[in-house]
Design an enzyme around this catalytic site. Structure first.
Site, PDB file in Angstrom:
ATOM      1  N   HIS A 130       0.835  -1.201   0.000  1.00 53.51           N
ATOM      2  CA  HIS A 130       0.000   0.000   0.000  1.00 53.51           C
ATOM      3  C   HIS A 130       0.869   1.250   0.000  1.00 53.51           C
ATOM      4  O   HIS A 130       0.620   2.194  -0.768  1.00 53.51           O
ATOM      5  CB  HIS A 130      -0.910   0.002   1.233  1.00 53.51           C
ATOM      6  CG  HIS A 130      -1.697   1.269   1.400  1.00 53.51           C
ATOM      7  ND1 HIS A 130      -2.722   1.628   0.550  1.00 53.51           N
ATOM      8  CD2 HIS A 130      -1.593   2.279   2.315  1.00 53.51           C
ATOM      9  CE1 HIS A 130      -3.221   2.797   0.934  1.00 53.51           C
ATOM     10  NE2 HIS A 130      -2.558   3.202   1.995  1.00 53.51           N
ATOM     11  N   GLU A 195     -10.595   2.039   3.708  1.00 53.10           N
ATOM     12  CA  GLU A 195      -9.296   1.421   3.943  1.00 53.10           C
ATOM     13  C   GLU A 195      -9.508   0.091   4.655  1.00 53.10           C
ATOM     14  O   GLU A 195     -10.118   0.035   5.730  1.00 53.10           O
ATOM     15  CB  GLU A 195      -8.385   2.334   4.776  1.00 53.10           C
ATOM     16  CG  GLU A 195      -7.956   3.576   4.003  1.00 53.10           C
ATOM     17  CD  GLU A 195      -6.836   4.347   4.676  1.00 53.10           C
ATOM     18  OE1 GLU A 195      -6.629   4.155   5.897  1.00 53.10           O
ATOM     19  OE2 GLU A 195      -6.171   5.135   3.979  1.00 53.10           O
ATOM     20  N   GLU A 197      -8.508  -2.563   6.916  1.00 46.87           N
ATOM     21  CA  GLU A 197      -7.554  -2.663   8.018  1.00 46.87           C
ATOM     22  C   GLU A 197      -7.999  -3.705   9.036  1.00 46.87           C
ATOM     23  O   GLU A 197      -9.145  -4.155   9.039  1.00 46.87           O
ATOM     24  CB  GLU A 197      -7.413  -1.312   8.741  1.00 46.87           C
ATOM     25  CG  GLU A 197      -6.962  -0.161   7.862  1.00 46.87           C
ATOM     26  CD  GLU A 197      -6.496   1.041   8.670  1.00 46.87           C
ATOM     27  OE1 GLU A 197      -6.062   0.850   9.838  1.00 46.87           O
ATOM     28  OE2 GLU A 197      -6.560   2.164   8.139  1.00 46.87           O
ATOM     29  N   LYS A 249      -9.492  12.085   7.890  1.00 43.88           N
ATOM     30  CA  LYS A 249      -9.579  10.781   8.546  1.00 43.88           C
ATOM     31  C   LYS A 249     -10.461  10.776   9.792  1.00 43.88           C
ATOM     32  O   LYS A 249     -10.982   9.721  10.167  1.00 43.88           O
ATOM     33  CB  LYS A 249      -8.178  10.326   8.969  1.00 43.88           C
ATOM     34  CG  LYS A 249      -7.210  10.100   7.840  1.00 43.88           C
ATOM     35  CD  LYS A 249      -7.403   8.735   7.219  1.00 43.88           C
ATOM     36  CE  LYS A 249      -6.225   8.410   6.323  1.00 43.88           C
ATOM     37  NZ  LYS A 249      -6.295   7.041   5.809  1.00 43.88           N
TER      38      LYS A 249
END
Length: 421
Positions: A130, A195, A197, A249
């Site tokens: 990434h 994202e 994760e 974010k």
């Protein structure tokens, strides 16, 4: 490290909860993940997932309080003893069946909550693929910064905006600046992304000024959940220099409701090794045990269903799939050791985001920024729609599971969220 399997992992073990014995079930008796749910009296209770049911720990006489953070902070030996009691009580033929049957609640009827109180949240950047893919978009000749292979990169995120699976995610506002514009504008995000994760939870904390050594690091980890750190790429591109992400974010992150414990992950350990030619970790980030089995094999996938797909009865499509052994450049133990080497004190319930987990293949990317090459190669969908970034009405779902020959498959459930304007 929690290195060994025991009777709770026995592949032959079956439960008197029939749904836990169905092949492919996320929550067989070998898993027993912890979470919190709202009970009929309105209070938050601690539960363990078993098949399609939840075992209320207080109703079963297994917990004296509903404080999940206190449970997570128990010494590993006590946690293992609790797991053994739950396993024995849920096993087929258990003398606890009649008493515990009334402590079961169908998952479909429960309101799931965040697994615990999350005091602090740190987001790492553990996927070299990434980091390279994203770096190549901004620095084609030097995509990977020189410190990446030496130090686990991370930043402190916002804990208050972390929500549980099933949430509606409002498209954020922020400053955006087009490449040909003289000044930025305040406007809704147009490049909303996900994202893929994992979220690693801290169990026992440490005293300020007392670093946690590699050999002790896993004793301070409680378990893992799926984690989507939604990202506003256009806001991020304007604000991230010099200090990194901020409004791009902190507007929303989504967790799966169940935390799969370190004990449940024992059969799915894997060796940790750097590619040939890469530098080896500094001594404080290295140990023989970490090299032998510090990694975990967890399959992860991303699914998307647009509003039009739902209206036409079209099931979600898989955008990507990878495995953590292919995606993660650092192990969870290394994250703990590095986070505390300067004396930082961790607390029960603290959350470590792994950062976007992308594998080396083109179909293993953990974000649309990579899959669609920042909008240059939009992803085609069954309806004829295309996606470079997420649109209103899109439902994004993360799934994860562990599977290996000689062990029963266990799942992490799912973390889903729907984008709204």
């Amino acid at each position: 490290m929690t290195l060994h399997t025991d009777a709770t992992h026995d592949p032959a073990l079956r439960s008197w909860v029939d749904s836990a014995n169905v092949a492919g079930c996320d929550f067989p008796i070998q898993n027993l993940p912890f979470g919190r749910f709202r009970a009929a009296d309105g209070g938050a209770r601690i539960g363990v997932a078993i098949g399609d049911q939840i075992l209320d720990l207080r109703a079963a006489g297994l917990a004296g309080s509903d404080d999940m953070n206190a449970l997570m902070a128990m010494p590993p030996a006590q946690r293992r003893a609790l797991r053994e009691r739950i396993s024995q009580g849920l096993a087929a033929g258990s003398a606890q069946q009649s008493a515990w049957a009334s402590a079961l609640i169908p998952q479909a009827q429960a309101e799931m909550l965040l697994p615990c109180r999350i005091g602090d949240y740190t987001d790492f950047y553990t996927s070299v693929h990434h980091a390279t893919n994203v770096g190549r978009q901004f620095r084609p000749d030097n995509p990977l910064l020189p410190n990446y292979k030496w130090v686990p990169i991370g930043y402190h995120g916002r804990a208050s905006s972390i929500g549980v699976s099933g949430a509606r995610v409002k498209r954020p506002m922020g400053q955006r600046k087009a490449a040909d514009a003289a000044a930025p504008v305040l406007a809704p995000c147009e490049r909303l992304d996900y994202e893929l994760e994992l979220g690693w939870f801290i169990g026992q904390g440490n005293a300020q000024g007392a670093p946690i050594a590699m050999g002790e690091a896993e004793q301070h980890l409680f378990g893992v959940a799926l984690f989507n750190d939604w990202s506003a790429r256009d806001i991020q591109g304007w604000e991230y220099q010099p200090l990194g992400p901020f409004l791009s974010k902190n507007f929303a992150s989504t967790l799966s409701p169940w935390v799969v414990t370190m004990e449940a992950l024992a059969p799915f350990r894997a060796p940790f090794a750097r590619p040939e030619g890469d530098p080896q970790p500094l001594p404080y980030l290295d140990s023989a045990e970490n090299r032998a089995h510090g990694a975990f094999s967890i399959t992860l996938e991303v699914l998307l269903q647009t509003a039009r797909m739902r209206a036409e009865g079209i099931a979600p499509v898989v955008l990507s799939r990878t495995d953590t052994t292919r995606a993660a450049y650092w192990t969870p133990a290394q994250l703990v050791a590095h986070h505390t080497v300067n004396g930082c004190n961790l607390q029960s319930g603290d959350l470590f985001g792994s950062g976007t987990l992308s594998g080396p293949g083109a179909t293993e990317a953990g974000s649309l920024l990579e899959l669609a090459a920042a909008g240059q190669r939009p992803v085609p969908l069954p309806t004829g729609e295309r996606r470079s970034f997420l649109e209103d009405g899109d439902t994004l779902t993360l799934r994860g599971w562990c599977a290996r020959a000689g062990a029963v498959r266990i799942g992490l459930g799912e973390a889903s969220g729907t984008v709204v304007g």
